[in-house]
Motif scaffolding. Structure first.
Motif, PDB file in Angstrom:
ATOM      1  N   ARG A   1       0.478  -1.611   0.047  1.00 50.82           N
ATOM      2  CA  ARG A   1       0.310  -0.458  -0.107  1.00 50.82           C
ATOM      3  C   ARG A   1       0.943   0.997   0.151  1.00 50.82           C
ATOM      4  O   ARG A   1       0.239   2.007  -0.073  1.00 50.82           O
ATOM      5  CB  ARG A   1      -0.650  -0.077   1.205  1.00 50.82           C
ATOM      6  CG  ARG A   1      -1.540  -0.907   1.382  1.00 50.82           C
ATOM      7  CD  ARG A   1      -2.955  -1.373   3.004  1.00 50.82           C
ATOM      8  NE  ARG A   1      -2.412  -0.755   3.436  1.00 50.82           N
ATOM      9  CZ  ARG A   1      -1.728  -1.958   4.371  1.00 50.82           C
ATOM     10  NH1 ARG A   1      -3.186  -3.243   4.024  1.00 50.82           N
ATOM     11  NH2 ARG A   1      -1.362  -1.681   5.676  1.00 50.82           N
TER      12      ARG A   1
ATOM     13  N   GLU B   1      -0.898  -2.823  -4.049  1.00 54.07           N
ATOM     14  CA  GLU B   1      -2.427  -2.527  -4.082  1.00 54.07           C
ATOM     15  C   GLU B   1      -2.460  -1.247  -5.238  1.00 54.07           C
ATOM     16  O   GLU B   1      -1.470  -0.419  -4.948  1.00 54.07           O
ATOM     17  CB  GLU B   1      -3.218  -1.915  -3.374  1.00 54.07           C
ATOM     18  CG  GLU B   1      -2.943  -3.468  -2.293  1.00 54.07           C
ATOM     19  CD  GLU B   1      -3.565  -3.306  -0.973  1.00 54.07           C
ATOM     20  OE1 GLU B   1      -3.953  -2.093  -0.686  1.00 54.07           O
ATOM     21  OE2 GLU B   1      -3.281  -4.198   0.205  1.00 54.07           O
TER      22      GLU B   1
ATOM     23  N   GLU C   1      -2.789   2.651  -6.789  1.00 54.77           N
ATOM     24  CA  GLU C   1      -3.223   3.636  -5.545  1.00 54.77           C
ATOM     25  C   GLU C   1      -4.607   4.562  -6.835  1.00 54.77           C
ATOM     26  O   GLU C   1      -4.387   4.959  -7.768  1.00 54.77           O
ATOM     27  CB  GLU C   1      -1.850   4.649  -5.513  1.00 54.77           C
ATOM     28  CG  GLU C   1      -0.424   3.933  -4.874  1.00 54.77           C
ATOM     29  CD  GLU C   1       0.611   5.106  -4.837  1.00 54.77           C
ATOM     30  OE1 GLU C   1       0.747   5.855  -5.065  1.00 54.77           O
ATOM     31  OE2 GLU C   1       1.645   3.689  -5.584  1.00 54.77           O
TER      32      GLU C   1
ATOM     33  N   THR D   1      -4.724   9.112  -3.295  1.00 53.99           N
ATOM     34  CA  THR D   1      -3.192   8.172  -2.434  1.00 53.99           C
ATOM     35  C   THR D   1      -2.492   8.970  -3.082  1.00 53.99           C
ATOM     36  O   THR D   1      -1.602   9.741  -2.420  1.00 53.99           O
ATOM     37  CB  THR D   1      -4.008   6.915  -3.105  1.00 53.99           C
ATOM     38  OG1 THR D   1      -5.068   6.166  -2.080  1.00 53.99           O
ATOM     39  CG2 THR D   1      -2.690   5.771  -1.758  1.00 53.99           C
TER      40      THR D   1
END
Length: 301
Positions: A178, A243, A245, A249
């Protein structure tokens, strides 16, 4: 050899499995000794209860490990955390030593898993077994437990472990999935240190069999790393594991990403494993790259 592993949990079970494969007679001690590895003899006892430990302690032990962890959750109160650390790292070893003495046993060696949490350095400096230890909070119980062990009448070794990861413990890898990347290096690198569960077990087994070990070792892999470097490696080598974005983000995430990475890390240090390596131990997973790649391979498909 007859070996007792007290607090036979995540690391202890990996160690037990390794020792059973080598032909040792292994006893796994915990309150509920179900689901121990095949071949491990269960000991239902509570190391925080001196009477329970006295009753359950096997005879003629050659080696005794104490590999307990506090077993707390993020919802634990400060009081619960204090009690859990005190029980795992101070009361447990104290009761074990008392039980061994009262039963007239003379094990060849006691071994304790401690933690690099005893170090409070925050400037990214290297630390080793000779570095200053000034832990805050629950870290003081780690040092107290080491003192209990090393001050006993039995030969003893403490292994200070860095952050443990492995099967079922993928928090660092999940954070790297992440972590927002901008391509810019951190202005102030913040280092984290880790060791794979299998190297925890391997190092403990190595120190058990070592002829003349030092009383203290630091257990961490070869490469202290930053969240940036781990996330970049993952993006370059295993992009499918990242993951995706969102625009939000990407726009504001790097600052928040760093904040989430650092919120639970008040120290910033680089742990040296030179003493452990110099004693002859060879790492199965020398860096996070090999370790994380093995976790990704295990979950592929």
């Amino acid at each position: 050899m007859r070996v007792l592993i007290s607090g036979c949990g995540y690391v202890g079970c990996a160690l037990a499995e390794l020792l059973v494969q080598e032909g040792h007679e292994v006893f796994g001690l915990r309150r509920n000794p179900r689901d121990l590895p095949p071949g491990v003899r269960p000991v239902a006892a509570d190391f925080t209860d001196a009477d329970s430990l006295q009753r359950g302690l096997p005879e003629r032990l050659d080696y005794v490990f104490h590999t307990a962890s506090p077993g707390i959750s993020g919802k634990s109160t400060a009081e619960e955390r204090e009690r859990a650390y005190r029980d795992a790292y101070v009361l447990g070893p104290s009761n074990l030593i008392s039980a061994l003495r009262s039963r007239g046993q003379e094990p060849r060696r006691l071994l304790l898993t401690s933690s690099t949490g005893v170090y409070a350095q925050s400037g990214g400096e290297w630390v080793d077994e000779t570095s200053t230890t000034e832990p805050s909070g629950t870290g003081r119980y780690l040092l107290e437990g080491e003192e209990v062990l090393l001050g006993s009448p039995f030969p003893a070794v403490a292994l200070r472990l860095a952050g443990i990861y492995g099967p079922g413990r993928t928090g660092a890898l999940d954070r790297a999935r992440r972590y927002p990347l901008s391509g810019e290096p951190e202005s102030t690198p913040r280092y984290t240190n880790r060791i794979h569960r299998d190297d925890c077990a391997g190092a403990l087994r190595h120190l058990m069999l070592l002829d003349r070990p030092d009383p203290l070792y630091l257990g961490a892999d070869h490469e202290p790393s930053t969240p940036d470097s781990i996330a970049l490696w993952l993006a370059e080598n295993h992009p499918e594991a990242r993951e995706e974005e969102s625009p939000e983000t990407r726009a504001s995430g790097r600052a928040s990403g760093r904040s989430s990475e650092r919120s639970d890390r008040v120290t910033n240090k680089r742990c040296s494993n030179a003493r452990l390596v110099g004693s002859g131990y060879t790492f199965i997973y020398p860096t996070f790259r090999e370790g994380f790649a093995s976790l990704l391979a295990a979950t592929a498909g």
